[in-house]
Motif scaffolding. Structure first.
Motif, PDB file in Angstrom:
ATOM      1  N   LEU B  77       0.802  -1.176  -0.006  1.00 58.34           N
ATOM      2  CA  LEU B  77       0.054   0.055   0.041  1.00 58.34           C
ATOM      3  C   LEU B  77       0.766   1.149   0.061  1.00 58.34           C
ATOM      4  O   LEU B  77       2.287   1.204  -0.053  1.00 58.34           O
ATOM      5  CB  LEU B  77      -0.932   0.122   1.121  1.00 58.34           C
ATOM      6  N   ASN B  78       0.407   2.380  -0.223  1.00 60.61           N
ATOM      7  CA  ASN B  78       0.933   3.856   0.024  1.00 60.61           C
ATOM      8  C   ASN B  78       2.057   3.899  -1.224  1.00 60.61           C
ATOM      9  O   ASN B  78       2.960   4.625  -0.670  1.00 60.61           O
ATOM     10  CB  ASN B  78       1.796   3.832   1.494  1.00 60.61           C
ATOM     11  N   ARG B  79       1.826   3.375  -2.237  1.00 62.57           N
ATOM     12  CA  ARG B  79       2.704   3.704  -3.484  1.00 62.57           C
ATOM     13  C   ARG B  79       2.347   4.989  -3.833  1.00 62.57           C
ATOM     14  O   ARG B  79       1.454   5.347  -3.895  1.00 62.57           O
ATOM     15  CB  ARG B  79       2.500   2.760  -4.683  1.00 62.57           C
ATOM     16  N   THR B  80       3.452   6.054  -4.329  1.00 57.97           N
ATOM     17  CA  THR B  80       3.181   7.101  -4.665  1.00 57.97           C
ATOM     18  C   THR B  80       2.283   7.221  -5.804  1.00 57.97           C
ATOM     19  O   THR B  80       1.521   8.493  -5.928  1.00 57.97           O
ATOM     20  CB  THR B  80       4.713   7.501  -5.351  1.00 57.97           C
ATOM     21  N   GLU B  81       2.329   6.489  -6.882  1.00 57.38           N
ATOM     22  CA  GLU B  81       1.302   6.590  -8.035  1.00 57.38           C
ATOM     23  C   GLU B  81      -0.024   6.153  -7.524  1.00 57.38           C
ATOM     24  O   GLU B  81      -1.032   6.424  -8.459  1.00 57.38           O
ATOM     25  CB  GLU B  81       1.828   5.825  -9.151  1.00 57.38           C
ATOM     26  N   ALA B  82      -0.404   5.480  -6.346  1.00 55.10           N
ATOM     27  CA  ALA B  82      -1.601   4.933  -6.140  1.00 55.10           C
ATOM     28  C   ALA B  82      -2.575   6.160  -5.590  1.00 55.10           C
ATOM     29  O   ALA B  82      -2.701   6.227  -4.284  1.00 55.10           O
ATOM     30  CB  ALA B  82      -1.535   3.643  -5.132  1.00 55.10           C
ATOM     31  N   VAL B  83      -3.021   6.690  -6.222  1.00 49.20           N
ATOM     32  CA  VAL B  83      -3.817   8.264  -5.764  1.00 49.20           C
ATOM     33  C   VAL B  83      -5.153   8.013  -5.875  1.00 49.20           C
ATOM     34  O   VAL B  83      -6.002   8.931  -5.487  1.00 49.20           O
ATOM     35  CB  VAL B  83      -3.175   9.354  -6.452  1.00 49.20           C
ATOM     36  N   VAL B  84      -5.613   6.834  -6.490  1.00 51.52           N
ATOM     37  CA  VAL B  84      -7.095   6.327  -6.212  1.00 51.52           C
ATOM     38  C   VAL B  84      -7.329   5.264  -5.282  1.00 51.52           C
ATOM     39  O   VAL B  84      -6.327   4.440  -5.152  1.00 51.52           O
ATOM     40  CB  VAL B  84      -7.446   6.067  -7.729  1.00 51.52           C
ATOM     41  N   SER B  85      -8.433   5.251  -4.825  1.00 52.56           N
ATOM     42  CA  SER B  85      -8.724   4.119  -4.011  1.00 52.56           C
ATOM     43  C   SER B  85     -10.124   3.843  -3.834  1.00 52.56           C
ATOM     44  O   SER B  85     -10.969   4.488  -4.076  1.00 52.56           O
ATOM     45  CB  SER B  85      -8.308   4.333  -2.448  1.00 52.56           C
ATOM     46  N   VAL B  86     -10.576   2.507  -3.276  1.00 51.74           N
ATOM     47  CA  VAL B  86     -11.956   2.243  -3.300  1.00 51.74           C
ATOM     48  C   VAL B  86     -12.004   1.394  -1.966  1.00 51.74           C
ATOM     49  O   VAL B  86     -11.055   0.731  -1.546  1.00 51.74           O
ATOM     50  CB  VAL B  86     -12.456   1.403  -4.622  1.00 51.74           C
ATOM     51  N   LEU B  87     -12.983   1.798  -1.004  1.00 48.29           N
ATOM     52  CA  LEU B  87     -13.504   1.062   0.219  1.00 48.29           C
ATOM     53  C   LEU B  87     -14.519   0.149  -0.102  1.00 48.29           C
ATOM     54  O   LEU B  87     -15.582   0.747  -0.434  1.00 48.29           O
ATOM     55  CB  LEU B  87     -13.516   1.824   1.239  1.00 48.29           C
ATOM     56  N   ILE B  88     -14.505  -1.110  -0.091  1.00 48.09           N
ATOM     57  CA  ILE B  88     -15.595  -1.981  -0.364  1.00 48.09           C
ATOM     58  C   ILE B  88     -16.231  -2.761   0.959  1.00 48.09           C
ATOM     59  O   ILE B  88     -15.592  -3.930   1.145  1.00 48.09           O
ATOM     60  CB  ILE B  88     -15.545  -2.989  -1.657  1.00 48.09           C
ATOM     61  N   PRO B  89     -16.870  -2.157   1.782  1.00 43.86           N
ATOM     62  CA  PRO B  89     -17.571  -3.019   2.848  1.00 43.86           C
ATOM     63  C   PRO B  89     -18.612  -3.933   2.365  1.00 43.86           C
ATOM     64  O   PRO B  89     -19.548  -3.430   1.498  1.00 43.86           O
ATOM     65  CB  PRO B  89     -18.145  -1.926   3.733  1.00 43.86           C
ATOM     66  N   ILE B  90     -18.682  -5.140   2.687  1.00 41.51           N
ATOM     67  CA  ILE B  90     -19.683  -6.136   2.236  1.00 41.51           C
ATOM     68  C   ILE B  90     -20.232  -7.132   3.559  1.00 41.51           C
ATOM     69  O   ILE B  90     -19.461  -7.093   4.473  1.00 41.51           O
ATOM     70  CB  ILE B  90     -19.320  -7.058   1.082  1.00 41.51           C
ATOM     71  N   LYS B  91     -21.553  -7.404   3.633  1.00 39.70           N
ATOM     72  CA  LYS B  91     -21.980  -8.357   4.558  1.00 39.70           C
ATOM     73  C   LYS B  91     -22.480  -9.536   3.623  1.00 39.70           C
ATOM     74  O   LYS B  91     -23.273  -9.632   2.737  1.00 39.70           O
ATOM     75  CB  LYS B  91     -22.828  -7.565   5.558  1.00 39.70           C
ATOM     76  N   LYS B  92     -22.052 -10.922   4.418  1.00 39.84           N
ATOM     77  CA  LYS B  92     -22.457 -12.112   3.620  1.00 39.84           C
ATOM     78  C   LYS B  92     -23.793 -12.548   4.500  1.00 39.84           C
ATOM     79  O   LYS B  92     -24.077 -11.944   5.348  1.00 39.84           O
ATOM     80  CB  LYS B  92     -21.246 -13.183   3.464  1.00 39.84           C
ATOM     81  N   SER B  93     -24.487 -13.526   3.823  1.00 41.77           N
ATOM     82  CA  SER B  93     -25.626 -14.036   4.399  1.00 41.77           C
ATOM     83  C   SER B  93     -25.302 -14.963   5.516  1.00 41.77           C
ATOM     84  O   SER B  93     -24.503 -15.673   5.572  1.00 41.77           O
ATOM     85  CB  SER B  93     -26.683 -14.694   3.515  1.00 41.77           C
ATOM     86  N   VAL B  94     -26.256 -15.322   6.455  1.00 42.25           N
ATOM     87  CA  VAL B  94     -26.423 -16.190   7.505  1.00 42.25           C
ATOM     88  C   VAL B  94     -25.946 -17.629   6.860  1.00 42.25           C
ATOM     89  O   VAL B  94     -25.082 -18.384   7.437  1.00 42.25           O
ATOM     90  CB  VAL B  94     -27.603 -16.222   8.603  1.00 42.25           C
ATOM     91  N   HIS B  95     -26.582 -17.665   5.718  1.00 42.19           N
ATOM     92  CA  HIS B  95     -26.316 -19.090   5.115  1.00 42.19           C
ATOM     93  C   HIS B  95     -24.871 -19.350   4.862  1.00 42.19           C
ATOM     94  O   HIS B  95     -24.431 -20.518   4.745  1.00 42.19           O
ATOM     95  CB  HIS B  95     -27.385 -19.125   3.739  1.00 42.19           C
TER      96      HIS B  95
END
Lengths: 185, 185
Positions: B77-95
């Motif tokens: 992480l934290n590479r100089t060129e990596a100026v774009v990011s995405v955070l993806i929270p997910i929840k899976k089912s009880v099954h």
């Protein structure tokens, strides 16, 4: 439903501590009573020596066939006759945690037969496994066992077999807290 | 080393929020900035809308061969060129969570090729997976991706492939937070 449990070693609680056996690594201080709370307790209550916390979670190694076999025989906690209990906190080595899933599974079951051996002691010994490595606790797992006094010898044999297994080569800290219900005559 | 991370959605932090896309289930409120703290933050700071917490942990599905292949190509992480990011929270089912380890593994990799597909986008896309189901959070996982702007199209393709997989049939809540470094010209 709260998945967090706190075990408070001190002077209060339903369970009377018979012995705190420090098996390997740093031990735990001896206490008189153990209070189990189904919640996160972070502040040490007065006259208490330690708190251990853990959470119940999904299965990490058991395959479908093993779960089905377990579900057919595993007993509930809080059975009237289960007046004896044992709390076993363990911590595994960094080497264990750095292994891949297939490597840990191979040691856990194919080499150590953890589930298969444990199943031989069902339905006599009821068990609850709690995880705690992920919440920065001093141990990685807390396992709670409950059984009738006449199951004690069988339980002791189970412990000997587990500790002789390949898996236990990765256990670097272990304490065994022996208890009995405090309201017992 | 603290394994806990808190993502605070509000008006502060290095990352500027471009869009909060509510993909499935209950969404998250749009915010201006995201502050990432390598610690447990439980009280919502002033002018903030939400906090999501997660912890890094051991691998749950990857076998030795996959880990070795991943380690050879996965970027920091934290590479100089990596100026774009995405955070993806997910929840899976009880099954999903009630399935045995072999059943989850089969869907995750043998059917959905989660690791194999993800590896096609390395070393372009850096990734950190955090777990949160065990600490009673609203989501089960928070995945953080970082990459250079020219990797955006490849990343979008990765998302489409993941969401079309068998594994995603068990995802019941998902949010996609698109960000860019706030100090970017």
């Amino acid at each position: 439903m709260n998945n967090r449990y706190s075990f408070i070693g001190g002077e209060q609680g339903l369970w009377r501590v018979l012995e705190v056996r420090n098996i390997s690594g740093e031990g735990l201080a001896p206490v008189e009573r153990l209070n189990i709370v189904n919640d996160a307790i972070t502040e040490l209550p007065a006259k208490s020596s330690w708190i251990l916390q853990g959470f119940s979670s999904n299965v990490r190694y058991a395959v479908r066939e093993e779960i089905t076999a377990l579900q057919a025989v595993q007993p509930q906690l809080n059975r009237t006759e289960a007046v004896v209990s044992v709390l076993i906190p363990i911590k595994k080595s960094v080497h264990w945690w750095e292994m891949a899933q297939d490597e840990r599974r191979a040691i856990f079951e194919e080499q150590s037969h953890h589930t298969a051996v444990g199943m031989e002691y069902l339905p006599g010994v009821a068990r609850r496994l709690l995880h705690c490595r992920d919440i920065e606790e001093p141990f990685d797992f807390l396992t709670w066992f409950e059984f009738a006094p006449e199951q004690t010898q069988a339980f002791d044999e189970l412990l000997i077999r587990m500790r002789a297994s390949q898996e236990w080569a990765y256990v670097e800290r272990e304490v065994e807290v022996r208890l009995e219900r405090g309201d017992r005559a």
